[in-house]
Enzyme design. Structure first.
Site, PDB file in Angstrom:
ATOM      1  CE1 TYR A  23      20.696 -16.395   4.041  1.00  0.00           C
ATOM      2  CE2 TYR A  23      22.638 -16.084   5.672  1.00  0.00           C
ATOM      3  CZ  TYR A  23      21.765 -15.660   4.428  1.00  0.00           C
ATOM      4  OH  TYR A  23      22.292 -14.338   4.068  1.00  0.00           O
ATOM      5  CE1 TYR A 177      18.078 -13.947  13.291  1.00  0.00           C
ATOM      6  CE2 TYR A 177      19.306 -12.440  11.637  1.00  0.00           C
ATOM      7  CZ  TYR A 177      19.082 -13.455  12.374  1.00  0.00           C
ATOM      8  OH  TYR A 177      20.478 -14.069  12.886  1.00  0.00           O
ATOM      9  CG  HIS A 178      18.304  -8.967   9.297  1.00  0.00           C
ATOM     10  ND1 HIS A 178      17.347  -9.474   8.385  1.00  0.00           N
ATOM     11  CD2 HIS A 178      19.341  -9.178   9.363  1.00  0.00           C
ATOM     12  CE1 HIS A 178      18.177 -10.449   7.895  1.00  0.00           C
ATOM     13  NE2 HIS A 178      19.349 -10.427   8.267  1.00  0.00           N
ATOM     14  CE  LYS A 540      29.487  -1.410   8.454  1.00  0.00           C
ATOM     15  NZ  LYS A 540      29.648  -2.690   9.107  1.00  0.00           N
ATOM     16  CG  ASP A 544      29.574  -5.097   7.181  1.00  0.00           C
ATOM     17  OD1 ASP A 544      28.314  -5.980   7.151  1.00  0.00           O
ATOM     18  OD2 ASP A 544      30.203  -5.120   8.050  1.00  0.00           O
ATOM     19  CG  HIS A 546      25.344  -7.024   9.161  1.00  0.00           C
ATOM     20  ND1 HIS A 546      25.542  -7.771   8.256  1.00  0.00           N
ATOM     21  CD2 HIS A 546      24.207  -7.881   9.899  1.00  0.00           C
ATOM     22  CE1 HIS A 546      24.822  -8.693   7.765  1.00  0.00           C
ATOM     23  NE2 HIS A 546      23.647  -8.646   8.767  1.00  0.00           N
TER      24      HIS A 546
END
Length: 667
Positions: A23, A177-178, A540, A544, A546
């Site tokens: 990646y 995945y996340h 935040k 981003d 996440h």
């Protein structure tokens, strides 16, 4: 050599290895292209493109929200010129390219097809994947743009277009995945991902673009992108459960008779959540075990694997670090005898029992989601998000209490200094001038293109969005006309609007396990001094998405008795300062994981002073190198936390002491 140990004459025939990927992408398209060509020369067999956050969220590099984010977590692609540079000298007709892109997947695929056309490639031979899983973006990664309904429409447009026009392309990579990175248990990972896949296929069926007779072919192009943690026996069982459940769904729900079209086809990046900043060399063993989880079982083996680098908890890995991860795959595939045998878990009582248990629990969770109206409804009601926040809270509490052992973090903490992670150049740093260079090039691009062709292409794109036409061909026309990523995004924002997903952080405090009572007493004492409840703004800034760390800080602050303001992701420094002013908060906490902390924090601190809030302490959390910590403190930041600071109760106590000290100083 012969026999079971060899692959010479008379020896067993070896299976073909999976696709080896890394990646990668950063700085500029030109720099990323050089990295891709180097990795391919070292034995990588496919590409996995990381895009920067402005590209992922449909903004140009000069947008206000793009400040500090350009080229940080991936490559900026603002127009077809960038895509040309990205794939310069790479044979697109022969390459298998994975693009981690979701909300703007239709646009990046359009750019890819447009450049492939320029290469003279046959669209029917293009192979690869766009992740294009928008549902998980609302739950974990946060790069969504539009509300769920139009987002699903864009997703199904890509699915409906590719199965005839780019038939070897995977139009969506349903991505669990996340979900695991956001705290999902194996059962939640199974159920939420499969519910998402069902939602996609149901929408495709309802959309009417695919004839009934062709629907099994569409089902056969759905692929998955999964995570594998260090509990690799459980992870192997999870993958075998995925295989069985997907076969069951394809057969029973969609009537797919061809077993080949019911295959669970998946790629994997192994778990980055478990990589530690402390003793980072230990991550090599974690990554190895996680790779085994998706390769040992032949019947559930990944079709493509990409491994994180050992030092990703410290910052951006260098090419050598990525090469080290690639070599692990190559050694397993070419030096071991793994590919010479059938599935070594067939007939295992232990494995069969674990698989059946996971399948039973996943079916129960799937049934709950189905009763709510499916995955989209479970997003809109915040059900899935709240479950993930709860699971992540439970995971972190186990680590804090020492019941879940993490070597080098909460056990065996004594360590000799690592020669691998010390000294200058131990991680890759994106050049500070990259953003200005990209912005200048973008300005020049706008000035030199055919403005009339751009306007005509955008007008047709708007009509297609409004009228319900498939978005792909108008997007390809836009790409060839020189439309930018931000212009494509703005045109669809005009039609579809924007969206703020539920945060999953409920207002009601819970009696969290662990010794929170001392912290609650501190909060009560300081609140009494203040004359009102201590108020903590968790922000935040930037692009981003996440949000796991911010959510856990907000949850623990709430459980400690603080009044918490948390409005979710993707805020400008200006918006955060205004929220601090309007909310009359006592402390501001910022979570930034994209590497843009220096520029974003500097901007916010200037605005805090201009707003008369210089007395409000600001704390920052993220992946922050030591040299940047000095810069942030010089800018006025009161405290800094990185992944090594895993005891959240201690952070809460620090916050209370900081507010108390600041209040006394101001008195």
């Amino acid at each position: 050599m012969s026999g079971n140990g060899g692959n010479g004459a008379g020896g067993p025939k070896k299976d073909q290895p999976w696709i080896f990927r890394t990646y990668a992408g950063h700085s500029t398209a030109k720099a990323s292209n050089e990295l891709y060509r180097t990795n391919l020369s070292r034995g990588q067999t496919g590409l996995s493109v990381a895009f920067d956050l402005p590209t992922q969220t449909g903004y140009d590099s000069d947008h206000v929200l793009a400040k500090g984010e350009v080229g940080k977590v991936g490559v900026p692609v603002s127009h077809i010129g960038d895509m040309r540079a990205l794939f310069d000298g790479i044979p697109m007709e022969q390459m298998n390219t994975s693009m981690t892109i979701n909300a703007t997947a239709a646009w990046l695929l359009a750019l890819y097809i447009a450049v492939a056309d320029e290469h003279g490639a046959d669209r029917a031979k293009l192979q690869g994947t766009v992740q294009n899983d928008i549902i998980k973006e609302y739950l974990s990664r946060g790069t969504y743009v539009f509300p769920p309904a139009p987002s699903m429409r864009l997703l199904t447009d890509v699915v409906s277009y590719t199965y005839t026009q780019v038939p070897k392309w995977n139009p969506t990579n349903v991505c669990s995945y996340h979900l695991q990175e956001a705290g999902a248990t194996p059962v939640q990972e199974l159920a939420f991902a499969l519910a998402t896949a069902q939602a996609v296929l149901d929408r495709v069926k309802e959309g009417g673009q695919v004839p009934e007779k062709d629907f099994p072919q569409v089902v056969g192009r759905i692929s998955f992108f999964v995570n594998a943690g260090v509990r690799f026996i459980t992870e192997i069982a999870k993958m075998r459960a995925f295989v069985d459940l997907w076969d069951e769904i394809c057969r029973d729900r969609y009537g797919v008779e061809d077993a080949k079209l019911r295959r669970f086809r998946y790629g994997v990046q192994v778990n980055s959540l478990g990589l530690t900043e402390q003793q980072p060399e230990n991550n090599v063993y974690r990554i190895l075990l996680e790779m085994l989880a998706v390769t040992l079982s032949k019947n559930a083996r990944a079709r493509a694997v990409q491994l994180p680098a050992w030092n990703e908890a410290l910052g951006l890995p260098r090419p050598w670090d990525q090469q080290w991860s690639l070599r692990a795959q190559q050694i397993l595939a070419y030096e071991s005898d793994l590919l010479e045998y059938g599935d070594i878990f067939d007939g295992s009582k232990v494995m069969d029992a674990k698989v059946e248990a996971l399948k039973a629990e996943a079916r129960e969770e799937l049934a709950r989601i189905e009763e709510m109206g499916g995955a989209v409804a479970a997003v809109e009601s915040a059900y899935m998000k709240e479950r993930l926040v709860e699971s992540n809270s439970a995971r972190l509490e186990e680590i804090e209490a020492g019941r879940q052992v993490v070597v080098g973090v909460n056990r065996y903490e004594e360590s000799a200094p690592s020669p691998l992670s010390t000294g200058a150049g131990s991680i890759h740093v994106v050049d500070a001038g990259v953003e200005a260079e990209q912005v200048a090039a973008l300005k020049k691009w706008r000035e030199t293109r055919d403005a009339a062709a751009v306007e005509a292409a955008l007008a047709d794109l708007r009509r297609a969005a409004k009228d319900g036409r498939n978005i792909m061909e108008p997007s390809i026309v836009c790409a060839k006309a020189g439309v930018t990523t931000g212009e494509w995004g703005a045109a669809l924002r005009e039609t579809f609007g924007e969206y703020r997903a539920p945060t999953g952080v409920s207002r009601a405090a819970r009696n969290a396990p662990g010794d929170l009572d001392p912290v609650r007493e501190m909060v009560n004492a300081v609140s009494a001094k203040l004359g009102r409840r201590l108020k903590f703004l968790v922000g935040k800034p930037g692009l981003d998405g996440h949000s796991n760390g911010a959510e856990q800080i907000a949850v623990r602050a709430r459980d400690s008795g603080m009044d918490v303001v948390y409005e979710g992701i993707r805020l400008t420094p200006e918006q955060i300062v205004q929220a601090a002013l309007d909310g009359e908060v006592h402390v501001v906490g910022l979570s930034i994981l994209s590497g843009s902390h220096v520029s974003l924090v500097a901007d916010l601190m200037d605005r805090m002073r201009d707003a008369g809030l210089a007395n409000i302490p600001v704390i920052v959390g993220g992946i922050i190198p030591p040299e940047d910590e000095e810069t942030l403190r010089a800018a006025g930041v009161a405290a800094i936390y990185t992944p090594k600071d895993f005891q959240i109760n201690d952070i809460m106590a620090d916050v209370v002491r900081l507010v108390d000290y600041t209040t006394e100083e101001a008195a």
